[in-house]
Scaffold this motif. Structure first.
Motif, PDB file in Angstrom:
ATOM      1  N   LEU A  10       0.813  -1.209   0.000  1.00  8.79           N
ATOM      2  CA  LEU A  10       0.000   0.000   0.000  1.00  8.79           C
ATOM      3  C   LEU A  10       0.852   1.266   0.000  1.00  8.79           C
ATOM      4  O   LEU A  10       0.420   2.301  -0.485  1.00  8.79           O
ATOM      5  CB  LEU A  10      -0.922   0.020   1.216  1.00  8.79           C
ATOM      6  N   GLY A  11       2.018   1.175   0.557  1.00  9.80           N
ATOM      7  CA  GLY A  11       2.904   2.325   0.662  1.00  9.80           C
ATOM      8  C   GLY A  11       4.081   1.953   1.545  1.00  9.80           C
ATOM      9  O   GLY A  11       4.220   0.798   1.935  1.00  9.80           O
ATOM     10  N   PRO A  12       4.910   2.928   1.874  1.00 13.37           N
ATOM     11  CA  PRO A  12       6.066   2.621   2.727  1.00 13.37           C
ATOM     12  C   PRO A  12       5.630   1.967   4.034  1.00 13.37           C
ATOM     13  O   PRO A  12       4.781   2.493   4.756  1.00 13.37           O
ATOM     14  CB  PRO A  12       6.694   3.994   2.985  1.00 13.37           C
ATOM     15  N   ARG A  13       6.148   0.795   4.257  1.00 13.83           N
ATOM     16  CA  ARG A  13       5.875   0.031   5.486  1.00 13.83           C
ATOM     17  C   ARG A  13       4.393  -0.225   5.718  1.00 13.83           C
ATOM     18  O   ARG A  13       3.917  -0.269   6.848  1.00 13.83           O
ATOM     19  CB  ARG A  13       6.482   0.752   6.692  1.00 13.83           C
ATOM     20  N   GLN A  14       3.642  -0.412   4.646  1.00 16.53           N
ATOM     21  CA  GLN A  14       2.217  -0.698   4.761  1.00 16.53           C
ATOM     22  C   GLN A  14       1.828  -1.829   3.813  1.00 16.53           C
ATOM     23  O   GLN A  14       1.963  -1.692   2.604  1.00 16.53           O
ATOM     24  CB  GLN A  14       1.382   0.542   4.435  1.00 16.53           C
ATOM     25  N   LEU A  15       1.350  -2.915   4.402  1.00 18.11           N
ATOM     26  CA  LEU A  15       0.917  -4.083   3.634  1.00 18.11           C
ATOM     27  C   LEU A  15      -0.523  -4.421   3.969  1.00 18.11           C
ATOM     28  O   LEU A  15      -0.958  -4.305   5.118  1.00 18.11           O
ATOM     29  CB  LEU A  15       1.795  -5.286   3.963  1.00 18.11           C
ATOM     30  N   ARG A  16      -1.237  -4.869   2.952  1.00 20.54           N
ATOM     31  CA  ARG A  16      -2.587  -5.402   3.137  1.00 20.54           C
ATOM     32  C   ARG A  16      -2.521  -6.883   2.792  1.00 20.54           C
ATOM     33  O   ARG A  16      -1.949  -7.277   1.775  1.00 20.54           O
ATOM     34  CB  ARG A  16      -3.569  -4.709   2.210  1.00 20.54           C
ATOM     35  N   VAL A  17      -3.135  -7.707   3.609  1.00 21.94           N
ATOM     36  CA  VAL A  17      -3.137  -9.145   3.392  1.00 21.94           C
ATOM     37  C   VAL A  17      -4.568  -9.609   3.172  1.00 21.94           C
ATOM     38  O   VAL A  17      -5.473  -9.258   3.934  1.00 21.94           O
ATOM     39  CB  VAL A  17      -2.519  -9.895   4.590  1.00 21.94           C
ATOM     40  N   LEU A  18      -4.755 -10.390   2.130  1.00 21.11           N
ATOM     41  CA  LEU A  18      -6.047 -11.022   1.858  1.00 21.11           C
ATOM     42  C   LEU A  18      -5.841 -12.523   1.985  1.00 21.11           C
ATOM     43  O   LEU A  18      -4.993 -13.094   1.290  1.00 21.11           O
ATOM     44  CB  LEU A  18      -6.541 -10.691   0.451  1.00 21.11           C
ATOM     45  N   ALA A  19      -6.577 -13.137   2.878  1.00 16.70           N
ATOM     46  CA  ALA A  19      -6.482 -14.589   3.082  1.00 16.70           C
ATOM     47  C   ALA A  19      -7.792 -15.222   2.629  1.00 16.70           C
ATOM     48  O   ALA A  19      -8.860 -14.904   3.155  1.00 16.70           O
ATOM     49  CB  ALA A  19      -6.220 -14.904   4.549  1.00 16.70           C
ATOM     50  N   ARG A  20      -7.703 -16.096   1.637  1.00 14.62           N
ATOM     51  CA  ARG A  20      -8.873 -16.880   1.213  1.00 14.62           C
ATOM     52  C   ARG A  20      -8.794 -18.200   1.972  1.00 14.62           C
ATOM     53  O   ARG A  20      -7.816 -18.929   1.848  1.00 14.62           O
ATOM     54  CB  ARG A  20      -8.846 -17.134  -0.284  1.00 14.62           C
ATOM     55  N   VAL A  21      -9.819 -18.463   2.742  1.00 15.18           N
ATOM     56  CA  VAL A  21      -9.788 -19.647   3.606  1.00 15.18           C
ATOM     57  C   VAL A  21     -10.925 -20.598   3.272  1.00 15.18           C
ATOM     58  O   VAL A  21     -12.010 -20.187   2.874  1.00 15.18           O
ATOM     59  CB  VAL A  21      -9.837 -19.258   5.100  1.00 15.18           C
ATOM     60  N   ASN A  22     -10.648 -21.854   3.434  1.00  8.70           N
ATOM     61  CA  ASN A  22     -11.661 -22.897   3.284  1.00  8.70           C
ATOM     62  C   ASN A  22     -12.281 -23.108   4.661  1.00  8.70           C
ATOM     63  O   ASN A  22     -11.588 -23.438   5.612  1.00  8.70           O
ATOM     64  CB  ASN A  22     -11.029 -24.196   2.786  1.00  8.70           C
ATOM     65  N   ILE A  23     -13.570 -22.874   4.760  1.00  8.72           N
ATOM     66  CA  ILE A  23     -14.255 -22.972   6.043  1.00  8.72           C
ATOM     67  C   ILE A  23     -15.116 -24.227   6.070  1.00  8.72           C
ATOM     68  O   ILE A  23     -15.885 -24.477   5.142  1.00  8.72           O
ATOM     69  CB  ILE A  23     -15.120 -21.718   6.292  1.00  8.72           C
ATOM     70  N   ASP A  24     -14.949 -24.981   7.120  1.00 11.49           N
ATOM     71  CA  ASP A  24     -15.727 -26.203   7.316  1.00 11.49           C
ATOM     72  C   ASP A  24     -17.194 -25.833   7.456  1.00 11.49           C
ATOM     73  O   ASP A  24     -17.566 -24.994   8.289  1.00 11.49           O
ATOM     74  CB  ASP A  24     -15.219 -26.914   8.572  1.00 11.49           C
ATOM     75  N   ASP A  25     -18.035 -26.429   6.648  1.00 11.99           N
ATOM     76  CA  ASP A  25     -19.471 -26.141   6.664  1.00 11.99           C
ATOM     77  C   ASP A  25     -20.137 -26.493   7.991  1.00 11.99           C
ATOM     78  O   ASP A  25     -21.236 -26.031   8.276  1.00 11.99           O
ATOM     79  CB  ASP A  25     -20.180 -26.893   5.534  1.00 11.99           C
ATOM     80  N   ARG A  26     -19.470 -27.294   8.800  1.00 15.69           N
ATOM     81  CA  ARG A  26     -20.053 -27.690  10.082  1.00 15.69           C
ATOM     82  C   ARG A  26     -19.891 -26.619  11.159  1.00 15.69           C
ATOM     83  O   ARG A  26     -20.488 -26.718  12.217  1.00 15.69           O
ATOM     84  CB  ARG A  26     -19.426 -28.997  10.553  1.00 15.69           C
ATOM     85  N   LEU A  27     -19.076 -25.577  10.892  1.00 14.60           N
ATOM     86  CA  LEU A  27     -18.884 -24.520  11.882  1.00 14.60           C
ATOM     87  C   LEU A  27     -20.100 -23.601  11.918  1.00 14.60           C
ATOM     88  O   LEU A  27     -20.687 -23.288  10.882  1.00 14.60           O
ATOM     89  CB  LEU A  27     -17.644 -23.691  11.541  1.00 14.60           C
ATOM     90  N   ASP A  28     -20.458 -23.155  13.119  1.00 15.39           N
ATOM     91  CA  ASP A  28     -21.561 -22.192  13.227  1.00 15.39           C
ATOM     92  C   ASP A  28     -20.998 -20.772  13.111  1.00 15.39           C
ATOM     93  O   ASP A  28     -19.786 -20.574  13.013  1.00 15.39           O
ATOM     94  CB  ASP A  28     -22.360 -22.399  14.516  1.00 15.39           C
ATOM     95  N   GLY A  29     -21.865 -19.786  13.128  1.00 10.84           N
ATOM     96  CA  GLY A  29     -21.457 -18.401  12.937  1.00 10.84           C
ATOM     97  C   GLY A  29     -20.435 -17.920  13.958  1.00 10.84           C
ATOM     98  O   GLY A  29     -19.471 -17.241  13.617  1.00 10.84           O
ATOM     99  N   ALA A  30     -20.644 -18.274  15.219  1.00 11.02           N
ATOM    100  CA  ALA A  30     -19.716 -17.855  16.275  1.00 11.02           C
ATOM    101  C   ALA A  30     -18.339 -18.467  16.072  1.00 11.02           C
ATOM    102  O   ALA A  30     -17.311 -17.814  16.302  1.00 11.02           O
ATOM    103  CB  ALA A  30     -20.275 -18.235  17.644  1.00 11.02           C
TER     104      ALA A  30
END
Length: 76
Positions: A10-30
């Motif tokens: 993004l700029g000097p000493r600034q990074l943005r990280v995007l993580a695409r994750v596989n989420i187990d369908d058995r997990l609830d919202g919390a």
């Protein structure tokens, strides 16, 4: 698991990280919320230069650890 990790400068000493994750369908919202917070916290702890982390579900259908295709016997 993490399917993809993208880092954007993004700029000097600034990074943005995007993580695409596989989420187990058995997990609830919390549980998904807790998992997301843990991933964000862990990534931000890796470097003081990470200023933003976005965790999104990987809906592309690509498993985090893809297995190589199984070979089939040749047909004549």
């Amino acid at each position: 698991g993490v399917g993809e990790l993208l880092v954007t400068f993004l700029g000097p000493r600034q990074l943005r990280v995007l993580a695409r994750v596989n989420i187990d369908d058995r997990l609830d919202g919390a549980q998904v919320k807790a998992l997301t917070a843990e991933i964000e916290s862990s990534l931000c702890g890796e470097s003081p230069y990470i200023v933003r982390v976005d965790v999104v579900p990987d809906e592309r259908g690509i498993p985090a650890r893809a297995e190589p295709p199984k070979s089939t016997p040749a047909t004549r």
